[in-house]
Design a protein around this motif. Structure first.
Motif, short mmCIF file in Angstrom:
data_model
loop_
_atom_site.label_atom_id
_atom_site.label_comp_id
_atom_site.label_asym_id
_atom_site.label_seq_id
_atom_site.Cartn_x
_atom_site.Cartn_y
_atom_site.Cartn_z
N VAL A 101 0.85 -1.18 0.00
CA VAL A 101 0.00 0.00 0.00
C VAL A 101 0.89 1.23 0.00
O VAL A 101 1.84 1.32 0.79
N VAL B 102 -1.62 -1.15 -3.96
CA VAL B 102 -2.80 -0.34 -3.72
C VAL B 102 -2.33 1.10 -3.62
O VAL B 102 -1.59 1.46 -2.70
N LEU C 254 -7.92 1.49 2.79
CA LEU C 254 -6.76 1.01 2.04
C LEU C 254 -6.48 -0.46 2.35
O LEU C 254 -6.23 -1.27 1.44
N ALA D 69 -6.96 -3.65 -0.23
CA ALA D 69 -5.87 -4.58 -0.49
C ALA D 69 -6.31 -6.02 -0.27
O ALA D 69 -6.04 -6.90 -1.10
N VAL E 45 -1.98 -7.00 3.61
CA VAL E 45 -0.91 -6.04 3.33
C VAL E 45 0.41 -6.56 3.91
O VAL E 45 0.48 -6.97 5.07
#
Length: 268
Positions: free
Chosen positions: A9, A33, A72, A76, A83
């Motif tokens: 991310v 992302v 976020l 993901a 993540v």
């Protein structure tokens, strides 16, 4: 950390360093992302990655907020999986000088510092349970030295460096990597904005950054950051001279402060 096959991310990914970080992580084999407030910027970053054969999705939102961080991480998970790497890159200069509005201080603290804290709080429990993860704090040489003209920027970048250090000390033995990126002048919209500002203090801040050393491209910062994550290194100095400056600062603080005042005087 082996970057190929990971999920990364990147905040502030719509332009500048954030875009180049997104592209570099994707080129290294990560699914990315890309988050930013600017919808056009997010779309352009994702399009650049996918056109090169990489995997990326975009999220338009405020990475400084608890809900923005959650969006976020959730995006993901939906698109790629948990993540593995979180790059806290989004940043703003904040008001010149001490600022006149308390809300402006709240904003620069949220974007440049609390966003990092909120992301770490959301990710660390899961990373510790898995025994792996990597947090990247894009701070600034201002976090090791200081920033002329903008108190909020200088204070929050010092705090971002301190928070990254704390993360490494606290979680480094749990398999968690931390990297702290501290460039000086980088050719980004942020630097261009303050150099062209109508405010003389903001312009002085921009001149201080631009004349302290070479203004480099954001792609160099991104490449060095990806290498640091791969190698598990903490401090990333795209401008090697920063280390010498930092050592001189610690060696004789009074002399360093006097020198910074003289430097400020040449720019005013």
């Amino acid at each position: 950390m082996q970057i190929e096959g990971t999920v990364a991310v990147v905040t502030g990914a719509g332009s500048g360093i954030g875009r180049e970080l997104s592209v570099a992580f994707a080129a290294a084999g990560a699914s990315v992302v890309a988050g930013d407030l600017a919808a056009d910027g997010v779309r352009d970053t994702v399009d650049q990655i996918t056109a090169a054969g990489g995997s990326a999705v975009g999220v338009v939102g405020d990475a400084a907020s608890v809900d923005g961080v959650a969006a976020l991480i959730d995006r993901a998970a939906d698109a790629f999986g948990p993540v593995d790497v979180f790059v806290a890159n989004a940043g703003i200069m904040g008001p010149p000088g001490l600022g006149d509005d308390e809300s402006a201080w709240d904003t620069v603290l949220d974007v440049n510092l609390r966003a990092h804290v909120r992301a770490a709080k959301a990710l660390m429990p899961g990373w510790v349970a898995r025994g792996e993860g990597h947090f990247v704090s894009v701070a600034s040489a201002a976090g090791l030295l200081t920033q002329l003209g903008a108190a909020g920027y200088s204070v929050t970048k010092h705090a971002a460096v301190g928070f990254a250090e704390w993360l490494s000390v606290t979680y480094g033995d749990s398999g968690i990597g931390v990297s702290c990126v501290c460039p000086m002048g980088v050719d980004t919209p942020l630097l261009g904005g303050i150099r062209d500002s109508p405010d003389p203090v903001a312009r002085m801040a921009g001149a201080a950054v631009a004349t302290a050393g070479e203004v480099i491209g954001p792609d160099r910062v991104a490449a060095m950051t990806v290498d640091a994550v791969r190698d598990g290194r903490f401090l990333v100095l795209p401008h090697p001279a920063v280390l010498d400056m930092y050592r001189r600062k610690g060696d004789d603080y009074e002399r360093w402060l006097a020198g910074m005042r003289r430097y400020q005087g040449t720019l005013s």
